[in-house]
Design a protein around this motif. Sequence first.
Motif, short mmCIF file in Angstrom:
data_model
loop_
_atom_site.label_atom_id
_atom_site.label_comp_id
_atom_site.label_asym_id
_atom_site.label_seq_id
_atom_site.Cartn_x
_atom_site.Cartn_y
_atom_site.Cartn_z
N ARG A 78 5.61 39.70 -38.09
CA ARG A 78 4.99 39.60 -36.76
C ARG A 78 5.59 40.64 -35.81
O ARG A 78 4.86 41.25 -35.01
CB ARG A 78 5.16 38.19 -36.20
CG ARG A 78 4.29 37.16 -36.88
CD ARG A 78 4.30 35.83 -36.16
NE ARG A 78 5.63 35.24 -36.04
CZ ARG A 78 6.20 34.47 -36.94
NH1 ARG A 78 5.57 34.18 -38.06
NH2 ARG A 78 7.41 33.96 -36.74
N THR A 79 6.89 40.86 -35.91
CA THR A 79 7.53 41.88 -35.07
C THR A 79 7.02 43.27 -35.44
O THR A 79 6.74 44.09 -34.56
CB THR A 79 9.06 41.82 -35.22
OG1 THR A 79 9.50 40.50 -34.88
CG2 THR A 79 9.74 42.82 -34.32
N ALA A 80 6.88 43.54 -36.74
CA ALA A 80 6.39 44.85 -37.19
C ALA A 80 4.94 45.07 -36.74
O ALA A 80 4.59 46.17 -36.29
CB ALA A 80 6.49 44.96 -38.71
N ILE A 81 4.12 44.05 -36.83
CA ILE A 81 2.74 44.18 -36.37
C ILE A 81 2.71 44.38 -34.86
O ILE A 81 1.98 45.23 -34.35
CB ILE A 81 1.91 42.95 -36.79
CG1 ILE A 81 1.70 42.97 -38.31
CG2 ILE A 81 0.57 42.91 -36.08
CD1 ILE A 81 1.08 41.71 -38.86
N GLY A 82 3.53 43.63 -34.14
CA GLY A 82 3.61 43.80 -32.70
C GLY A 82 4.06 45.20 -32.32
O GLY A 82 3.52 45.82 -31.39
N ASN A 87 2.58 50.29 -29.93
CA ASN A 87 2.53 51.75 -30.01
C ASN A 87 1.10 52.26 -29.98
O ASN A 87 0.80 53.28 -29.36
CB ASN A 87 3.26 52.25 -31.25
CG ASN A 87 4.75 52.11 -31.13
OD1 ASN A 87 5.29 52.03 -30.03
ND2 ASN A 87 5.43 52.07 -32.25
N ALA A 88 0.19 51.54 -30.64
CA ALA A 88 -1.22 51.92 -30.60
C ALA A 88 -1.78 51.76 -29.18
O ALA A 88 -2.59 52.57 -28.73
CB ALA A 88 -2.02 51.08 -31.59
N GLY A 89 -1.34 50.72 -28.47
CA GLY A 89 -1.77 50.54 -27.09
C GLY A 89 -1.31 51.67 -26.19
O GLY A 89 -2.07 52.17 -25.35
N MET A 90 -0.05 52.08 -26.36
CA MET A 90 0.47 53.20 -25.59
C MET A 90 -0.32 54.46 -25.90
O MET A 90 -0.75 55.18 -24.99
CB MET A 90 1.95 53.42 -25.90
CG MET A 90 2.54 54.61 -25.17
SD MET A 90 4.27 54.94 -25.54
CE MET A 90 4.23 55.29 -27.28
N ALA A 91 -0.56 54.72 -27.17
CA ALA A 91 -1.32 55.91 -27.56
C ALA A 91 -2.75 55.82 -27.04
O ALA A 91 -3.33 56.83 -26.62
CB ALA A 91 -1.31 56.06 -29.08
N GLY A 92 -3.33 54.62 -27.04
CA GLY A 92 -4.69 54.44 -26.52
C GLY A 92 -4.80 54.77 -25.05
O GLY A 92 -5.77 55.39 -24.60
N ALA A 120 1.57 53.33 -19.47
CA ALA A 120 1.65 53.49 -20.93
C ALA A 120 3.09 53.65 -21.39
O ALA A 120 3.48 53.10 -22.43
CB ALA A 120 0.81 54.70 -21.37
N LEU A 121 3.90 54.37 -20.62
CA LEU A 121 5.32 54.50 -20.98
C LEU A 121 6.04 53.16 -20.87
O LEU A 121 6.94 52.87 -21.66
CB LEU A 121 5.99 55.55 -20.09
CG LEU A 121 5.59 57.00 -20.34
CD1 LEU A 121 6.32 57.92 -19.38
CD2 LEU A 121 5.84 57.42 -21.77
N ALA A 122 5.65 52.35 -19.89
CA ALA A 122 6.25 51.01 -19.79
C ALA A 122 5.87 50.17 -21.00
O ALA A 122 6.72 49.44 -21.55
CB ALA A 122 5.79 50.32 -18.50
N VAL A 123 4.63 50.28 -21.45
CA VAL A 123 4.21 49.59 -22.68
C VAL A 123 5.02 50.12 -23.86
O VAL A 123 5.47 49.36 -24.72
CB VAL A 123 2.69 49.78 -22.92
CG1 VAL A 123 2.27 49.32 -24.30
CG2 VAL A 123 1.90 49.05 -21.84
N VAL A 128 9.81 50.22 -27.96
CA VAL A 128 11.19 50.61 -28.28
C VAL A 128 12.03 49.37 -28.55
O VAL A 128 12.82 49.33 -29.51
CB VAL A 128 11.81 51.44 -27.13
CG1 VAL A 128 13.30 51.61 -27.30
CG2 VAL A 128 11.12 52.79 -27.04
N HIS A 129 11.86 48.34 -27.74
CA HIS A 129 12.61 47.09 -27.94
C HIS A 129 12.26 46.47 -29.30
O HIS A 129 13.17 46.06 -30.04
CB HIS A 129 12.30 46.11 -26.81
CG HIS A 129 12.86 44.75 -27.02
ND1 HIS A 129 14.21 44.49 -26.94
CD2 HIS A 129 12.26 43.58 -27.36
CE1 HIS A 129 14.41 43.20 -27.20
NE2 HIS A 129 13.25 42.63 -27.45
N LEU A 130 10.98 46.40 -29.63
CA LEU A 130 10.58 45.83 -30.92
C LEU A 130 11.07 46.68 -32.09
O LEU A 130 11.49 46.16 -33.12
CB LEU A 130 9.06 45.68 -30.97
CG LEU A 130 8.46 44.65 -30.01
CD1 LEU A 130 6.94 44.74 -30.04
CD2 LEU A 130 8.92 43.25 -30.37
#
Length: 173
Positions: A78-82, A87-92, A120-123, A128-130
């Motif tokens: 779940r952590t890996a998927i998150g 990361n995909a959200g930030m890139a989006g 996006a950087l905040a996302v 980074v935390h995950l």
Amino acid sequence: MQSRLRVQGHPIQPMLVAFPYGLFVCATIFDLADVAGGPVFLGEVGYWTAVAALVTAGLTAAAGMVDLWDVPPDRTRRTAIGFNVVNAGMAGLFLLSCLVRAEAPNRGATAVLLVVEVFALAVGGVGVHLGARLMRHFEAGRAEAAGFDALRGGVDAPTIEVVRPRPVIRPRP
């Protein structure tokens, strides 16, 4: 569990993650300078830096998907998927910014696009935390040499390994 894609025993995806993050931060700094009244070319530099970041984010996501196949279905998965979704959200969000700017004459940023990039950087900070949590989990059982012993790996060129996992045989209940 170890990553399937490794260079001299080290997983590739954590190495690749640094490129899109760094390029996204640089793109935002260039755009901030452009919006703040800097030279016009800074907007275009920020745009192309964000495009380069999107390309590296795609490569990083591909490596992450390969690694995701072997993650056991538990909290770590779940952590890996998150991590990958964040990361995909930030890139989006950066992709949205690039698409809006693609037709502009100098591809400069606006204040609204700069706010989107900062968000996006905040996302990405959540990513980074995950990612740090995943690295602590995956490296917990791995013993490495410390000090100068870690440097004694040889001076050969790095090799890329694709490790195929052994099938898990589970007893039937």
